[in-house]
Each structure stands twice: as structure tokens, then as C-alpha cells.
Enzyme design. Structure first.
Site, mmCIF file in Angstrom:
data_model
loop_
_atom_site.group_PDB
_atom_site.id
_atom_site.type_symbol
_atom_site.label_atom_id
_atom_site.label_comp_id
_atom_site.label_asym_id
_atom_site.label_seq_id
_atom_site.Cartn_x
_atom_site.Cartn_y
_atom_site.Cartn_z
ATOM 1 N N ASP A 363 6.654 8.679 9.335
ATOM 2 C CA ASP A 363 8.117 8.757 9.354
ATOM 3 C C ASP A 363 8.709 8.221 10.674
ATOM 4 O O ASP A 363 8.131 8.416 11.735
ATOM 5 C CB ASP A 363 8.463 10.253 9.206
ATOM 6 C CG ASP A 363 9.896 10.462 8.802
ATOM 7 O OD1 ASP A 363 10.654 9.484 8.755
ATOM 8 O OD2 ASP A 363 10.246 11.625 8.529
ATOM 9 N N ARG A 439 16.035 20.244 4.836
ATOM 10 C CA ARG A 439 15.688 19.278 5.879
ATOM 11 C C ARG A 439 16.828 18.264 6.056
ATOM 12 O O ARG A 439 16.585 17.067 6.226
ATOM 13 C CB ARG A 439 14.384 18.559 5.532
ATOM 14 C CG ARG A 439 13.549 18.216 6.738
ATOM 15 C CD ARG A 439 12.409 17.263 6.396
ATOM 16 N NE ARG A 439 11.564 17.058 7.553
ATOM 17 C CZ ARG A 439 10.773 16.018 7.724
ATOM 18 N NH1 ARG A 439 10.697 15.085 6.819
ATOM 19 N NH2 ARG A 439 10.039 15.906 8.804
ATOM 20 N N TRP A 473 3.561 8.236 0.053
ATOM 21 C CA TRP A 473 4.832 8.456 -0.661
ATOM 22 C C TRP A 473 5.172 9.941 -0.547
ATOM 23 O O TRP A 473 4.610 10.770 -1.245
ATOM 24 C CB TRP A 473 4.656 8.041 -2.120
ATOM 25 C CG TRP A 473 5.862 8.157 -2.997
ATOM 26 C CD1 TRP A 473 6.488 9.315 -3.386
ATOM 27 C CD2 TRP A 473 6.575 7.093 -3.624
ATOM 28 N NE1 TRP A 473 7.533 9.029 -4.214
ATOM 29 C CE2 TRP A 473 7.617 7.673 -4.387
ATOM 30 C CE3 TRP A 473 6.447 5.711 -3.641
ATOM 31 C CZ2 TRP A 473 8.512 6.913 -5.140
ATOM 32 C CZ3 TRP A 473 7.332 4.956 -4.397
ATOM 33 C CH2 TRP A 473 8.355 5.550 -5.126
ATOM 34 N N ASP A 474 6.116 10.237 0.331
ATOM 35 C CA ASP A 474 6.428 11.630 0.650
ATOM 36 C C ASP A 474 7.645 12.106 -0.155
ATOM 37 O O ASP A 474 8.404 11.292 -0.704
ATOM 38 C CB ASP A 474 6.722 11.716 2.161
ATOM 39 C CG ASP A 474 6.466 13.083 2.752
ATOM 40 O OD1 ASP A 474 6.249 14.040 1.979
ATOM 41 O OD2 ASP A 474 6.488 13.199 3.988
ATOM 42 N N ASN A 476 10.288 15.524 0.434
ATOM 43 C CA ASN A 476 10.378 16.717 1.270
ATOM 44 C C ASN A 476 11.459 17.735 0.919
ATOM 45 O O ASN A 476 11.905 18.478 1.798
ATOM 46 C CB ASN A 476 10.533 16.299 2.732
ATOM 47 C CG ASN A 476 9.201 15.848 3.296
ATOM 48 O OD1 ASN A 476 8.229 16.590 3.258
ATOM 49 N ND2 ASN A 476 9.136 14.618 3.763
ATOM 50 N N ASP A 543 0.343 20.191 5.016
ATOM 51 C CA ASP A 543 0.767 19.949 6.398
ATOM 52 C C ASP A 543 0.030 20.868 7.353
ATOM 53 O O ASP A 543 0.186 20.760 8.569
ATOM 54 C CB ASP A 543 2.280 20.167 6.537
ATOM 55 C CG ASP A 543 3.047 18.894 6.196
ATOM 56 O OD1 ASP A 543 2.402 17.887 5.866
ATOM 57 O OD2 ASP A 543 4.296 18.914 6.270
#
Ligand code: DGJ
Length: 722
Positions: A363, A439, A473-474, A476, A543
Site C-alpha cells: 500500500d 478505515r 488484491w486487498d 479492507n 495480518d
């Protein structure tokens, strides 16, 4: 694989280990007659016992013993006598009841494609399919149950197609499968947890009533996995009956097991009906996601083995499905958002000297993203951080002998982004209400085709702009605030439309970039499911990069997911999530045991001797990679303070054993671990121990673990056949 016995209207589906038998009763009702250990023939000697059960209604006047309330149905709705959890609820001008009766069936080699959905696949030699049409005359609705039998792989897949005839209908619920079983003495195994603590292997006796897990987050979620196994109470690692099911889906789902007063169990899985409905106009049809079902009497290890093999070969696609995964270094925990080209190349240079094969830029490389409050959606490189662009950076990394990978979060939009300023209507939100942030970001509306096109175009443009061979490919956050401009009916269609939009984007991208290894991520394992594994054969498991925290996460994930799919990294100490200081050796041993191995730290912050240790770990992993990623995994002796496991290569020529002790204890007992899966006749040499052992010694006597009075102690023993 599939036998049809016309006279008795029996369907006998056989795999390597199990039989699944259905029968059409005289009045057209489709019932399950047997699901369990493989039998040669079903002679129907054990007849259905019809009894006059009080309060169990009958559709036949003068016959008080026939009731669908007590039959083992294959797929049913409520309203005409079945009082258990229905598989299907369809509302139309006739109400919600359906009287589903056998109409016809087809048996063919291979398996049909389910348009727009992730699914299992196999050649005509590997799989055979039975389709049974059930029909309700009054509403003119046809329900097609599909059963695909992968005999050698020991799996049966099920899905359901619902077709409206002359009348429009609204589907309120359509599960992928339900199965009725004549017993209820089982333990339910699920994978639960939370963010940074994913896939806790949870075992609970099936209670009186209903046990269910599910998600309404718009994603399968960190806390629930679309998987449920029902195991005999006495099932162990090595023996005992285990029924297991997966749903190949990434959105809201439910999985349940329900007992009845007559000690039977209904088991089922499907899209979560709390947040689902679907309008069917006359002539329309709806296809449910596919479910995978297996049975073994070889205990939990047998279940794991079947699941790994099936997913690896019949869900994961593309050139990476069976390819050894590169050892990577990711800069997230090394730099977070604070990096520039120089810093990245410094880390990459040291990484290349240790033999690491791939650098992944996480990121922060795009828009003006210097923290997590902006720029999602603006997939344009930040020239201040990367003056030579991604092309320049990729070239420099390639020059170091490494491949280059990149992080994206394509489904998201920051309010502070050019994309939001241009298309506020693309964000999922209710105008007139405050945003619901997570977020500081919103979710793009993937139910809109133009949004899916935007994602495909922008991600493609970046992938074409540089030599990128890996994508992380995130995703969140979860979905809230379903748009107010949808009609009420469509609101409940929204979640499924979103997932179909996501699958569309992924299908187009993986087809266009077959040379790219796609890894899925959702703040770690927030959407680690078989739906995504169809497109992305690897997933960042959590994570939580703490070696001790990872023990249970990796154990739970590898309970059913192939080890090649599990991203596992060594990170810095004190660990960023929990502050724990563990030795580099243990961090390495745990990550190597976890799956697709990598690092996630600034190597330049390590003393020279630790950089050397990293180089040795990398070298070791290259020697064992194929055994870990594509071998057979056995869980070994486990206590509350220790964990052990072993990988065996398919030809039994190599074994990789790992043992971890969490805390040192005073006067601790010696720990003896018996290995599994070796060739009993063969001699194996272990360099670390400087000894040669026979397979049968290692499996029967075992090894005594070193008595070392240190916390977070571990060993890795590699055995090579001589
Ligand atoms: C969540 C992921 O799980 C992390 O590995 C990292 O990629 C961050 N997102 C970046 O925002």
C-alpha cells in the site's frame, strides 16, 4: 460413479470412499437413503419405516404414516409438512409452499459450467454428473439438483438451479444443498475467529436444536469460514467418520446443522437468506453457488488430505495452481506508507543477496496516499515516491534478479480521491445519511457494470505499464449502507450482485494476465474462501505475523485449505501486532511450516549475522518448498504448549518436521513425537541431527524433542531418504 436403478428409482453415487444414495418414492418425493462409507450395492433391504407420528401431517388421505416431516428429503420447502429448516423459499401468487416431485433426470460425463460463478472443474474422465429435475405443478417451478461425482478425488459437488415457469416468483432463500441424515451424534468442526486471529479450529458437540455459522458482512469474513464438518464423536486424526462441506462463495453465507426430536440431522449451506432475495420473472432462472461435499472414515487427516488435493487440482486454476510459489519480501511492515524508491531498492538489494525471489510493493504507491485516509480508487503512481514510475522500479528490481509484485485494493474508494470527486455515486452509501466509514474508506458499488469496467481498466493499465508478475488484491472493510435508490426488492439482491460483479472483474483480469500470480487478502484472512481461490490461488492468511499467534491460524487454515495457498511471512521483533520477541529461527520455522514463504521486514535493520541466517532460511526453503507446498501434511502431537507437524513429499523421499514449544516450564516432562507418513522400510538421513533413521522407527518410537529451557523454542528436521 453414478448408477441408476430404474425399477427402484434409485441413484447410487459412488466415490473412492463413499456412497450417496437417493430414491424417488412412489409419490415422486426424492429422498436420501444413505450417505456414508462406500457400499457395493444398495439393495433397499433396509426399508423406510413409515410410522403414524402425531402432528406429522400427511398429503395422502387415509394414510397417516406418510409424512414429509419424517422423511430424509434431498431439497424441500416449508408449508406442506416439512417443519425443518427449508432449502428453498419462493414467494409467488400461490404462497411459499412447493410440492417438489421428481420429473426427470440426466446423467452425463463431465460437468456443466455455472455461468459467472467460481466452481470446481474436471475432465470427462474425472467427473460424472447427475441432474434431477424436481417440479411443482401448481406454481410451474422447476428445481434442478446437480450432483457431480469426482470419484477418485472422493468429492461430490452440489448446486441448484431454480427456474420459474409461467409465473413470476421471488426467491427468499435458495440453499446450495441440504442433506438429511438419520443420526445426530456428531461434533461440528468450523473455522471461526476474528481479525488477526483467523481460522480458529472450533469443535462443538451438535446441540439439541440448530448450530449455525454465517456472515452478513458482504464477505465471508475473518470470523466465519464457509466450511463445516460433522465428525463422529470418536473421530481422531487417523480414523473415524468425517463429513465435510465447503461453499464456493465469497459473500454472505450460512452453514448449519439442525437436529430433530427424532434424532435426525439436517445439514445445509448456501447464500445467507437474511440478506438475500431474488426476483424471478416468468421463464427466469437462478443458479446457486456450488458446494463441495466429502466423506471419509480416515479421520481428520483424511479430510484434510482430500480437501487439499481437491482444491489444489479442481478449484485453483491457471499456471500457478501447481507451480512452486516464489519466496517474497513485502515492504508493508518494513515501511508502512513511509517509503520512496531509494528505500525500496535498499531493501530489495539486500533481499536479492539472500536469495529472495520476488519483491512486493504494498500500500501507498499511488495517488497521494501517505496514510490510510485517501486515494483509494486513484490507481496512478505517486511520482514523488517513485520518480521512475512502476516501470522504472520494476526494471531495477528485475535487474537485481527478482520479480516485482504490487498491492491493490480495487474494490474501495476514499472520499478524498479524484475518483470520488468524479463519481460519488459509485460509492455504496445512502444519500442524506452520514457515511459509515471503516478505515476511512467506502466500498465501490460492484453491482454497477461501469464500476467493474473501471476496476478492470485501471488495474489492467497498471499491469501493462510495468513488468508485474504478482498482485496482492486487498479488501479492507465490509459493506454497509445499501444504496437508497434501489427498489426494496433489489436491496436484498445487492449483496449477491456485488459478489457477481467482483467475480466478473476477477475473471476478466486473470484471463487477461495469466502470467500474474494473484494473491487475495482482506486485512489478512477476511475473505479467504474457495470463491476467491478459483481466481487467486494464494491468500494472505492473517495480518498477525507473530510466530506464536500464527500457530493456530496456520493450523486452522491448513485444516482444509492447501498449504500452497497460505501466505506466511517472517516479520520483525518486537512483533508489530503483539510485541512478542521470538527468535529468528522460530519465526523462520513457523513461516516455512505455514505455506507460501516470505518476509515482511526491513532486512537492513538486522545485524549481519541475522541477514546471513535469512539467507540460510531462504536456501533451506528452496530445498523443501515442493514438499511443503505440494506434499501431504500431517498434524502431529499437540499440547496447549506445543505444536508439531510434518510434510511428506508425494514419493516419500523427503519429510519436513517442525516442532514448536511456546513457553519453557520448570521440570517440564520430556516430549516424544511420533512422525507419520514415512516409508516404513526406508532409511532417512537428517543432517541437523547427524543421524540416519528408519521410517518405522520414526513413526513408532518417534523422536524425543530437545529439552531446551527457552521460550519460543523450535526445531526443523529435514529427512531425506537414502
Ligand atoms: C491489510 C493487509 O492485510 C496488509 O498486509 C497490508 O497490505 C495493508 N492492508 C495495507 O493497507
Amino acid at each position: 460413479m453414478i448408477h441408476h436403478q430404474e425399477e427402484m428409482q434409485l441413484f447410487h453415487l459412488q466415490t473412492r470412499e463413499f456412497s450417496y444414495v437417493m430414491q424417488v418414492l412412489e409419490n415422486g418425493q426424492l429422498v436420501n437413503r444413505y450417505f456414508g462409507k462406500k457400499i457395493n450395492r444398495f439393495s433397499s433391504g433396509n426399508k423406510i419405516t413409515y410410522l403414524d407420528r402425531a402432528f406429522s401431517p400427511s398429503p395422502i388421505t387415509g394414510n397417516r404414516t406418510f409424512s414429509i416431516d419424517t422423511l430424509q428429503l434431498e431439497y424441500s420447502s416449508n408449508g406442506l409438512g416439512d417443519f425443518r429448516t427449508a432449502a428453498l423459499e419462493l414467494r409467488n401468487e400461490f404462497g411459499t409452499a412447493l410440492d417438489l416431485k421428481y420429473k426427470e433426470h440426466r446423467i452425463f460425463k463431465g460437468k456443466k459450467e455455472l455461468p459467472g460463478l467460481p466452481q470446481s472443474f474436471g475432465s470427462e474422465d474425472e467427473v460424472e454428473t447427475l441432474e434431477i429435475d424436481l417440479y411443482d405443478e401448481l406454481t410451474d417451478v422447476t428445481v434442478t439438483l446437480s450432483y457431480s461425482v469426482f470419484s477418485e478425488l472422493n468429492y461430490l459437488t452440489r448446486s441448484t438451479l431454480i427456474k420459474a415457469g409461467r409465473y413470476a416468483s421471488k426467491i427468499e432463500k435458495a440453499y446450495s444443498f441440504t442433506i438429511d441424515m438419520p443420526h445426530r451424534d456428531v461434533h461440528v468442526h468450523t473455522l471461526t475467529g476474528r481479525y488477526a486471529y483467523e481460522k480458529e479450529w472450533t469443535v462443538t458437540p451438535l446441540p439439541n436444536g440448530k448450530y449455525s455459522i454465517g456472515s452478513i458482512r458482504g464477505a465471508s469474513s475473518h470470523s466465519r469460514t464457509p466450511f463445516m464438518a460433522l465428525a463422529a464423536e470418536d473421530a481422531t486424526e487417523d480414523a473415524g467418520q468425517v463429513y465435510a462441506a465447503h461453499l464456493i462463495y465469497s459473500g454472505n453465507f450460512t452453514a448449519f446443522a439442525e437436529t430433530t426430536a427424532l434424532d435426525t440431522t439436517r445439514w445445509g449451506m448456501g447464500i445467507n437468506d437474511e440478506t438475500f432475495s431474488w426476483q424471478l420473472e416468468a421463464g427466469d432462472s437462478f443458479q446457486t453457488p456450488e458446494a463441495l461435499i466429502s466423506y471419509t472414515d480416515k479421520g481428520l487427516t483424511g479430510m484434510t488430505r482430500d480437501s487439499h488435493n481437491f482444491i489444489r487440482d479442481h478449484i485453483c486454476r491457471g499456471e500457478f495452481a501447481r507451480k512452486e510459489r516464489p519466496i517474497l519480501i513485502n515492504n508493508w511492515e518494513a515501511t508502512y506508507f513511509d517509503f520512496n524508491e531509494e528505500k525500496i531498492l535498499d531493501i530489495a538489494k539486500t533481499a536479492s543477496q539472500t536469495g529472495i525471489e520476488l519483491f512486493v510493493l504494498d500500500d501507498g504507491w499511488f495517488g497521494k496516499r501517505n496514510d490510510d485516509e485517501s486515494s483509494l480508487g486513484d490507481w496512478v503512481v505517486n511520482p514523488e515516491k517513485l520518480p521512475n514510475g512502476l516501470g522504472g522500479l520494476a526494471r531495477s528490481i528485475n535487474d537485481l534478479g527478482m520479480e516485482f509484485g504490487l498491492w491493490f485494493e480495487p474494490e474501495m474508494i476514499s472520499v478524498d480521491s479524484d475518483l470520488y470527486r468524479a463519481h460519488p455515486d459509485w460509492a455504496i452509501q445512502i444519500s442524506g445519511r452520514d457515511h459509515i466509514y471503516s478505515r476511512e474508506q467506502l466500498v465501490l458499488n460492484l453491482a454497477k457494470p461501469e464500476v467493474v469496467d473501471y476496476i478492470v481498466d485501471t488495474v489492467s493499465a497498471i499491469l501493462e505499464s510495468a513488468n508485474i508478475t504478482y498482485v496482492k488484491w486487498d479488501m479492507n472493510r465490509n459493506i454497509t449502507a445499501i444504496p437508497e435508490d434501489l427498489a426494496n426488492d433489489q436491496k436484498h439482491e445487492f449483496y449477491h450482485c456485488y459478489i457477481l460483479g467482483l467475480y466478473d472483474a476477477l475473471e476478466r483480469l486473470v484471463t487477461r494476465f495469466p502470467q500474474v500470480l494473484f494473491e487475495s487478502c482482506s486485512g489478512g484472512g477476511g475473505r479467504n474462501d474457495l470463491g476467491l481461490m478459483y481466481y487467486m490461488p494464494q491468500a494472505w492468511a492473517s495480518d498477525n505475523t507473530d510466530a506464536i499467534g500464527r500457530l493456530s491460524i496456520q493450523e486452522g487454515t491448513s485444516l482444509v485449505y492447501p498449504v500452497s495457498s497460505i501466505g506466511a511471512h517472517v516479520s520483525a521483533v518486537p512483533n508489530h501486532q503483539v510485541g512478542r520477541i521470538t527468535p529468528l529461527a522460530t519465526r523462520g520455522n513457523v513461516a516455512m511450516m505455514g505455506g507460501a514463504f516470505g518476509y515482511e521486514l526491513d532486512l537492513n535493520q538486522l545485524p549481519q549475522e541475522e541477514i546471513q541466517e535469512v539467507a540460510e532460511q531462504v536456501q533451506t526453503y528452496k530445498e523443501i518448498r515442493s514438499t511443503v507446498q505440494y506434499g501431504d501434511y500431517y498434524r502431529l502431537k499437540k499440547t496447549s504448549n506445543t505444536q508439531a507437524g510434518i510434510y511428506i513429499s508425494p514419493d516419500q523421499s523427503q519429510a519436513v518436521f517442525t516442532f514448536v514449544k511456546i513457553l519453557a516450564q520448570p521440570e517440564a516432562p520430556l516430549i516424544q513425537v511420533r512422525l507419520k507418513g514415512l516409508d516404513p522400510e526406508a532409511a532417512y538421513h537428517c543432517e541437523a541431527l547427524g543421524e540416519t533413521f528408519y521410517g518405522d522407527e520414526l513413526m513408532n518410537i518417534g523422536l524425543t524433542m530437545p529439552h531446551v529451557q527457552k521460550d519460543y523454542f523450535s526445531v526443523q528436521y529435514i529427512f531425506n531418504k537414502i
